[in-house]
Design a protein around this motif. Sequence first.
Motif, PDB file in Angstrom:
ATOM      1  N   ARG A 255       0.827  -1.213   0.000  1.00 51.74           N
ATOM      2  CA  ARG A 255       0.000   0.000   0.000  1.00 51.74           C
ATOM      3  C   ARG A 255       0.866   1.270   0.000  1.00 51.74           C
ATOM      4  N   ASN A 256       2.151   1.081   0.254  1.00 50.64           N
ATOM      5  CA  ASN A 256       3.053   2.216   0.392  1.00 50.64           C
ATOM      6  C   ASN A 256       2.583   3.152   1.504  1.00 50.64           C
ATOM      7  N   SER A 257       2.131   2.548   2.593  1.00 52.43           N
ATOM      8  CA  SER A 257       1.547   3.281   3.716  1.00 52.43           C
ATOM      9  C   SER A 257       1.721   2.461   4.978  1.00 52.43           C
ATOM     10  N   TYR A 258       1.494   3.099   6.122  1.00 52.82           N
ATOM     11  CA  TYR A 258       1.527   2.345   7.377  1.00 52.82           C
ATOM     12  C   TYR A 258       0.167   1.726   7.655  1.00 52.82           C
ATOM     13  N   ASP A 259       0.182   0.488   8.129  1.00 56.28           N
ATOM     14  CA  ASP A 259      -1.021  -0.073   8.747  1.00 56.28           C
ATOM     15  C   ASP A 259      -0.980   0.343  10.207  1.00 56.28           C
ATOM     16  N   PHE A 260      -2.127   0.606  10.770  1.00 52.29           N
ATOM     17  CA  PHE A 260      -2.122   0.957  12.196  1.00 52.29           C
ATOM     18  C   PHE A 260      -3.330   0.367  12.904  1.00 52.29           C
ATOM     19  N   GLY A 261      -3.228   0.374  14.249  1.00 56.56           N
ATOM     20  CA  GLY A 261      -4.227  -0.307  15.072  1.00 56.56           C
ATOM     21  C   GLY A 261      -5.574   0.412  15.102  1.00 56.56           C
ATOM     22  N   GLU A 262      -6.504  -0.220  15.789  1.00 55.83           N
ATOM     23  CA  GLU A 262      -7.866   0.294  15.851  1.00 55.83           C
ATOM     24  C   GLU A 262      -7.987   1.349  16.954  1.00 55.83           C
ATOM     25  N   ILE A 263      -8.640   2.420  16.617  1.00 52.53           N
ATOM     26  CA  ILE A 263      -8.914   3.474  17.608  1.00 52.53           C
ATOM     27  C   ILE A 263      -9.934   2.958  18.621  1.00 52.53           C
ATOM     28  N   ASP A 264      -9.801   3.392  19.858  1.00 51.46           N
ATOM     29  CA  ASP A 264     -10.790   3.034  20.881  1.00 51.46           C
ATOM     30  C   ASP A 264     -12.031   3.915  20.669  1.00 51.46           C
ATOM     31  N   TRP A 265     -12.957   3.388  19.881  1.00 51.34           N
ATOM     32  CA  TRP A 265     -14.121   4.210  19.505  1.00 51.34           C
ATOM     33  C   TRP A 265     -15.055   4.458  20.670  1.00 51.34           C
ATOM     34  N   GLU A 266     -15.000   3.611  21.665  1.00 48.73           N
ATOM     35  CA  GLU A 266     -15.847   3.836  22.839  1.00 48.73           C
ATOM     36  C   GLU A 266     -15.379   5.110  23.561  1.00 48.73           C
ATOM     37  N   GLU A 267     -14.053   5.222  23.659  1.00 51.66           N
ATOM     38  CA  GLU A 267     -13.511   6.440  24.265  1.00 51.66           C
ATOM     39  C   GLU A 267     -13.868   7.655  23.405  1.00 51.66           C
ATOM     40  N   PHE A 268     -13.693   7.506  22.090  1.00 49.58           N
ATOM     41  CA  PHE A 268     -14.013   8.603  21.173  1.00 49.58           C
ATOM     42  C   PHE A 268     -15.431   9.130  21.416  1.00 49.58           C
ATOM     43  N   TRP A 269     -16.417   8.229  21.408  1.00 43.01           N
ATOM     44  CA  TRP A 269     -17.807   8.688  21.533  1.00 43.01           C
ATOM     45  C   TRP A 269     -18.083   9.240  22.920  1.00 43.01           C
ATOM     46  N   ASN A 270     -17.432   8.655  23.931  1.00 40.27           N
ATOM     47  CA  ASN A 270     -17.629   9.185  25.282  1.00 40.27           C
ATOM     48  C   ASN A 270     -17.118  10.608  25.414  1.00 40.27           C
ATOM     49  N   VAL A 271     -15.956  10.866  24.827  1.00 38.72           N
ATOM     50  CA  VAL A 271     -15.417  12.237  24.936  1.00 38.72           C
ATOM     51  C   VAL A 271     -16.304  13.200  24.147  1.00 38.72           C
ATOM     52  N   VAL A 272     -16.761  12.769  22.961  1.00 36.33           N
ATOM     53  CA  VAL A 272     -17.662  13.619  22.179  1.00 36.33           C
ATOM     54  C   VAL A 272     -18.929  13.936  22.980  1.00 36.33           C
ATOM     55  N   GLN A 273     -19.409  12.930  23.702  1.00 32.63           N
ATOM     56  CA  GLN A 273     -20.659  13.137  24.441  1.00 32.63           C
ATOM     57  C   GLN A 273     -20.479  13.854  25.776  1.00 32.63           C
ATOM     58  N   GLY A 274     -19.265  14.251  26.086  1.00 34.01           N
ATOM     59  CA  GLY A 274     -19.090  15.079  27.287  1.00 34.01           C
ATOM     60  C   GLY A 274     -18.378  14.397  28.436  1.00 34.01           C
ATOM     61  N   ASN A 275     -17.943  13.154  28.242  1.00 36.80           N
ATOM     62  CA  ASN A 275     -17.327  12.437  29.361  1.00 36.80           C
ATOM     63  C   ASN A 275     -15.804  12.466  29.372  1.00 36.80           C
ATOM     64  N   GLY A 276     -15.196  13.318  28.568  1.00 36.39           N
ATOM     65  CA  GLY A 276     -13.733  13.397  28.565  1.00 36.39           C
ATOM     66  C   GLY A 276     -13.227  13.979  29.874  1.00 36.39           C
ATOM     67  N   PRO A 277     -11.910  13.877  30.106  1.00 43.07           N
ATOM     68  CA  PRO A 277     -11.357  14.344  31.381  1.00 43.07           C
ATOM     69  C   PRO A 277     -11.601  15.834  31.645  1.00 43.07           C
ATOM     70  N   CYS A 278     -11.714  16.639  30.603  1.00 41.01           N
ATOM     71  CA  CYS A 278     -11.804  18.088  30.838  1.00 41.01           C
ATOM     72  C   CYS A 278     -13.022  18.764  30.198  1.00 41.01           C
ATOM     73  N   ASN A 279     -13.973  18.008  29.664  1.00 42.39           N
ATOM     74  CA  ASN A 279     -15.110  18.672  28.997  1.00 42.39           C
ATOM     75  C   ASN A 279     -15.761  19.717  29.906  1.00 42.39           C
ATOM     76  N   LYS A 280     -16.028  19.279  31.140  1.00 38.93           N
ATOM     77  CA  LYS A 280     -16.780  20.168  32.037  1.00 38.93           C
ATOM     78  C   LYS A 280     -15.995  21.419  32.357  1.00 38.93           C
ATOM     79  N   VAL A 281     -14.720  21.197  32.657  1.00 40.11           N
ATOM     80  CA  VAL A 281     -13.900  22.308  33.116  1.00 40.11           C
ATOM     81  C   VAL A 281     -13.682  23.330  31.987  1.00 40.11           C
ATOM     82  N   ARG A 282     -13.534  22.848  30.754  1.00 43.29           N
ATOM     83  CA  ARG A 282     -13.317  23.787  29.641  1.00 43.29           C
ATOM     84  C   ARG A 282     -14.530  24.709  29.465  1.00 43.29           C
ATOM     85  N   ILE A 283     -15.723  24.104  29.493  1.00 42.07           N
ATOM     86  CA  ILE A 283     -16.916  24.923  29.290  1.00 42.07           C
ATOM     87  C   ILE A 283     -17.159  25.824  30.508  1.00 42.07           C
TER      88      ILE A 283
END
Lengths: 316, 258
Positions: A255-283
């Motif tokens: 492919r002339n590219s790097y293969d890479f691992g799977e993103i933790d999509w559960e973490e992704f959606w949790n942070v998007v939905q407001g559960n990241g370490p700093c969502n509350k504090v930033r707002i």
Amino acid sequence: MENTIQLEELFDAKLERGEFIEPKDWMPEKYRKTLIRQISQHAHSEVIGMQPEGNWITRAPSLRRKAVLLAKVQDEGGHGLYLYSACETLGISRDEVIQQLQSGKAKYSSIFNYPTLTWADMGAIGWLVDGAAIMNQVMLQRTSYGPYSRAMVRICKEESFHQRQGYEIMCVLAKGSPEQKAMAQDALNRWWWPTLMMFGPKDAESSNSAESIKWKIKRETNDELRQKFVDRTVPQAEHLGLTVPDKDLKWNAERNSYDFGEIDWEEFWNVVQGNGPCNKVRIENHVRAHEEGKWVREAAAAYAAKKAKAAQVQVA
Amino acid sequence: MPAMSETSHTKALFEILLRLGDNSLVLGHRLSEWCSKGPILEEDLALANISLDCIGQARLLLTYAGETEGKGRSEDDLAYGRLSADYRNALLVEMPNGDFGVTIARQLYYTVFADLLYSALRQSTDAQLAGIAAKAHKEIQYHLRHCTEWTLRLGDGTEESNRRIQKGFDELWAYTGDLFATTEADTQLVQAGIIPDVAALQAAWKTQIENILSQATLTLPQGTWMQKGSRQGIHTEHLSYLLGEMQSLTRAYPGASW
């Protein structure tokens, strides 16, 4: 009805010819809404992004670093301003989009919901986060909406400077004492995956992607940009002597590219939905600054009104 | 000058350069604390800009101070290696930001002073100092416009803004006398035409502050008792916290380069 169809054909033809859509041109309502969502989200990201980096201005380890970081954070604020202005050309006020940010209706880049724990994070953010942002922004210089495209041309120039600065911080740390090198590796460990998440969901699951591509708001898909970023960044990590925290990462000659691992999509959606370490504090910080500044904005408005009235009296 | 004066002249110049550089550094640091907390985005940018100018001035002045001292200390050695008792900034600039009214009051008191001082320093017989002053003075004129305009807006804005900024001017008043404090070093350098007589600037400063405050429908505080001590390294309680934060990283990793 007939009329709308004709306008839509004209609009499509314009896109087809690769011309910009300008504020006074007719545009489909959904195109306008998509742009407002995307540009305001981008503006909010710049503004909220001032917090994690601002966190280290007072502790920057040399006067030169302090000045450079301060200038960088100031640039981010400036980008926020151009983008809020670009948004206003679509018929929505800055007050309204800020209201949407504070109520949680509008999002900003999730990356800024991660904390900056050490000085090396200033390097990692510049190198990785700004590096990822540039992938997106370079593409957006050719976006179909004129004001957004022009804002992006200015922003890209500054961002690539930020990225080099970040990488330079990492270089110094990676060549420094064992403690400094460990600090750099720790920052890479913490920022790598969240940075890959910045490109958004996989193409198959990205609800807005197809339409944005059709309208030439976006020109490359999330997965294409993510791959480009990985391919460009892995050799830079190697150059630093740091290890990318992905056991599945390997060069794919076919492919002339790097293969890479799977993103933790559960973490992704949790942070998007407001559960990241700093969502509350930033707002909360944003809301607090806004509320504490209310009397200042009111005073400025009252003073301007008095002056305008006095000038009127003089003219009369 | 007589032979004895070579070392004592160097010491005097070093002391004055620290005074000037520390003023800029500490004020720049305070202003940088506003980052992402401003009342409106434009003001966030303006305060960051002024802070950057101050830090830039501090770098030039402290670098020159280190060269003058001749012990090989860099701007960073001086900024990060001294504790509060060795800092020579005026008490005023280390005062906490408070609300935006307090910050603007501090800014006006200091900037009117800096405008007078740096305007005169442009004529210094020390060419390097004169050069730094010429650059700094250009920046200070912009800073002066910024804080004068805010004083007018807040003073003559709403009842609340008038009350808040008046409180800022009142609370900081007792720290203004210390801006004009002098030592033996001043006497020496004034004679050599290197610096103006700072104490003699006080009358012009007061007139200018009074004019701006009156235009802003504010009252010049009347207190006559002034806090003092910065020229001897006796600061308020606030400075050691500021330096503790600023120096935390460099003290945790002694000798590291960044």
